[in-house]
Design a protein around this motif. Structure first.
Motif: not given
Length: 322
Positions: A112, A262, A274, A279, A290
């Motif tokens: 990603e 993405q 994603e 993230k 995670t």
């Protein structure tokens, strides 16, 4: 006075010969290889330097010096064991909906953080065929000793090193030239010369008393995926590494580009994607889900089958980068 032959067994038990043979295998497969990948870890109130045995770095596509489509970092920890020792593991006893294993968490992808779309289904299909294990012990068939220290220690060395590599690869793509960003993959493998066994589903106390050898209780496997729980010490370790991770990320054009790419390539059926922005925040805050995604699943491989496993992974990732 004759030389003592003990030096041979002690040299072997140091794992140095095993490390060298593993490194040669990676070098023959065109990995760039280095020994003793070092990292910091807290011991009490002090920071202490630890290391994993071997770090291999591979660039895709194969046989090309002109372009790079993806990279693979392969961490390997080596454990040489006496020939009388076998590693035996509990199978995953959970029902499918409650399993602690997640397909796609053993081969760790950071795709990603790039402008390339990969087919994660290929990773899922590969991992679906693997044997999964929840816990392992070492059995000395000759002396009868049973303990799990070396297995747990080897997995711990790999797990505590991984955050540094994940942070490195993400930052390299966020802060680097956009045209040079490619999907990074990271894999951790504990390799041993000991034979690996997974206990049968009908394994029990009474069955142990009935059988004469381990083969009557378990099946021999070339490699497996091992589950390592995320504890409070590792969570604190991770928080320290990713402290302030997202600082100034909002200003980075690369991250915005990754996010937009993405979002544009959402899953057609589920309408999800994603998010690299999410993230980063999840890593900085060490969200349990995670941490489980990146650090709970590791390969354990018998040395005899190490070349086969690495070749299978290279072939898989090569197909994904086309």
């Amino acid at each position: 006075m004759k030389d003592s032959k003990k030096w041979k067994s002690r040299l072997l038990s140091s794992s140095i010969p095993l490390e060298y043979e593993v490194a040669k295998i990676l070098s023959d497969l065109d990995f760039s290889v280095s020994f003793d990948y070092s990292y910091f870890r807290k011991e009490g109130e002090r920071r202490k330097e630890f290391s994993t045995d071997i770090k291999g770095y591979f660039l895709f596509p194969i046989d090309s010096e002109d372009k790079i489509d993806a990279s693979l970092t392969l961490l390997t920890e080596c454990k040489y064991r006496d020939e009388s020792k076998k590693w035996v593991f509990l199978p995953d006893i959970n029902k499918p909906d409650f399993s602690t294993f997640t397909l796609g968490n053993t081969i760790k992808s950071l795709a990603e953080f790039s402008l390339k779309k990969i087919d994660n289904d290929l990773i899922y299909e590969f991992e679906e065929k693997l044997d999964f294990a929840l816990k392992g012990v070492e059995i000395n068939i000759t002396s009868g000793e049973v303990f799990d220290k070396d297995i747990r220690h080897g997995i711990s060395q790999l797990k505590y090193a991984l955050p540094y590599l994940i942070k490195r690869d993400i930052e390299a793509n966020i802060w680097g030239h956009l045209v040079d960003t490619n999907p990074p993959y990271i894999i951790s493998i504990l390799v041993t010369n000991a034979e690996l066994y997974i206990l049968d589903d009908d394994f029990s106390i009474s069955k142990i008393r009935e059988v004469d050898n381990i083969e009557q209780l378990a099946k021999k496997v070339p490699y497996l995926v091992y589950n390592s729980e995320i504890g409070p010490d590792f969570t604190e370790h991770h928080k320290e590494i990713f402290k302030g991770f997202t600082l100034n990320f909002e200003e980075k054009e690369n991250l915005s580009q990754f996010e937009n790419f993405q979002k544009k390539h959402k899953h057609k059926e589920y309408n999800i994607y994603e998010s690299p922005v999410n993230k980063c925040w999840e890593l900085e805050n060490s969200h349990y889900s995670t941490l489980k995604e990146f650090y709970s699943q590791h390969f354990i491989c018998s040395f005899e089958y190490y070349p086969k496993l690495v070749n299978e992974i290279i072939e898989l990732l090569s197909r994904m980068t086309k």
